[in-house]
Enzyme design. Structure first.
Site, PDB file in Angstrom:
ATOM      1  N   THR A  24      -0.614 -37.599  41.662  1.00 51.27           N
ATOM      2  CA  THR A  24      -0.014 -38.092  40.422  1.00 51.27           C
ATOM      3  C   THR A  24      -0.888 -39.223  39.934  1.00 51.27           C
ATOM      4  O   THR A  24      -1.639 -39.793  40.711  1.00 51.27           O
ATOM      5  CB  THR A  24       1.389 -38.692  40.733  1.00 51.27           C
ATOM      6  OG1 THR A  24       2.268 -37.649  41.098  1.00 51.27           O
ATOM      7  CG2 THR A  24       2.008 -39.437  39.557  1.00 51.27           C
TER       8      THR A  24
ATOM      9  N   GLY B 262       3.329 -40.014  45.197  1.00 49.91           N
ATOM     10  CA  GLY B 262       3.699 -39.524  46.522  1.00 49.91           C
ATOM     11  C   GLY B 262       5.024 -38.788  46.470  1.00 49.91           C
ATOM     12  O   GLY B 262       5.481 -38.394  45.389  1.00 49.91           O
TER      13      GLY B 262
END
Ligand code: ASP
Length: 358
Positions: A200, A252
């Protein structure tokens, strides 16, 4: 002028330390009223991001110094990764869901105007961060999802394209062929191991006036169940920003972050006097306290990766992870660079295998 005991305590460094200790003991959080006077904190421009934002923080910083709004600047920063086919964690080239379809999540928050926008599970649009901003700018809503988010984007003039690159398609096929020995898909004879993956980009910024913004954009967990929405588009989880305090975000395992609203919690800890490092470590401890047993080893340490990033209105910042070894990207007057995250456990304490790894 009389100063109430509470006002006095709120500005005392001793209290900040005491709050940090009380929060780490799990005591109730103090009053959520902001302790920083709006406009009262002298600031310096700083852009903070997950480590894959090393190019983007420089672009965003230069724009902010030239006078661009902090949100427009960080979106320009994350667009670099969204449009990069080689970053398989976001936008074009992101790893797909279990059916081979790339589904993206993103959210943005603009401190000065206290507005937010998000899209979840959107397909075929490479820059969901910009669609999230369009939701913020052009609707009375905060989040649009799925096919309707796509339709909204098309109506707003975004171009559709196939986001599944050849590399990501090959990785997906390899993952699929190794899923189940008893199925009709033959294993490849190469030895490339395709792991369960996450990735991300989160980016946060403050300008010289102390105005803040935050943004997170992702293709989410690789091989996810179609329709799965992670933390990135959830305001307060994937990112959060309060113009009187600071901004925070995460990358995460989203499922672990959603349960603690980690970005919001980090900003709340900072509001109550914690430094960015203290705030993020306390968020990480909260994550672990809220994690189900199957995701912890026998010592209570997580199998998964999760990082947090936090930035204050006066330009202090930190990144944190459960295990030693993670980095983040930052750009300020000293230039763009990678710095180390603070952490809870040494590298050697990390469990060797996760139940999710193939
Ligand atoms: N946080 C993202 C999600 O759970 C994935 C990641 O950052 O790796 O969707």
């Amino acid at each position: 002028m009389s100063v109430s005991r509470r006002d006095f305590l709120a500005t005392s460094a001793t209290t900040a330390a005491a709050l940090a200790v009380s929060a780490s003991r799990g005591d109730a959080l103090p009053s959520p009223v902001s302790r920083l006077a709006p406009g009262g904190a002298a600031s310096r421009p700083v852009v903070l991001a997950s480590s894959n934002g090393i190019r983007g923080v420089k672009v965003a910083y230069d724009q902010i110094v030239a006078g661009t709004d902090t949100l427009d600047a960080i979106i320009a920063g994350v667009n670099i990764q969204e449009l990069d086919p080689n970053d398989q964690s976001v936008g074009l080239g992101g790893l797909p869901n279990e059916e081979g379809v790339v589904q993206l999540d993103a959210s943005v928050m603009h401190g000065p105007t206290r507005r937010a926008g998000a899209v979840a599970c959107i397909e075929d649009i490479a820059t969901p961060s910009l669609v999230a901003k369009a939701v913020m700018d052009y609707t009375d809503h905060i989040m649009l999802a799925g096919q309707d988010a796509r339709r909204f984007a098309v109506n707003m003039g975004f171009k559709t394209q196939n986001l599944l690159t050849e590399k990501s398609r090959q990785d997906w096929l390899r993952w699929k062929s190794r899923l189940n020995r008893g199925d009709a898909w033959l294993d490849h004879d190469d030895d490339i191991r395709i792991k369960f993956t996450t990735g991300t980009i989160n980016m946060n910024a403050v300008n010289a006036a102390g105005d803040l913004s935050s943004c997170t954009t992702t293709s989410g967990m690789a091989w996810k169940v179609p329709g799965r929405v992670g933390d990135s588009p959830i305001i307060g989880a994937g990112q959060y920003c309060d113009n009187t305090v600071g901004a925070a975000g995460s990358t995460g395992r989203g499922e672990a972050n959603i349960k603690v609203c980690g970005a919001f919690l980090a900003v709340e800890f900072m509001r109550n006097g914690a430094t960015p490092e203290q705030a993020l470590i306390k968020v990480m401890e909260r994550v672990i306290a809220m994690t189900e047993k199957r995701l912890l080893d026998d010592n209570g340490r997580p199998y998964f990766d999760l990082n947090f990033y936090a930035l204050t209105k006066d330009g202090r910042y930190a990144g944190a992870s459960a295990y030693e070894g993670s980095d983040f990207a930052v750009c300020d007057e000293k230039g763009a660079r990678i710095e180390k995250c603070v952490y809870l456990y040494k590298k050697e304490q990390r469990p060797t295998a996760s139940p999710r790894e193939t």
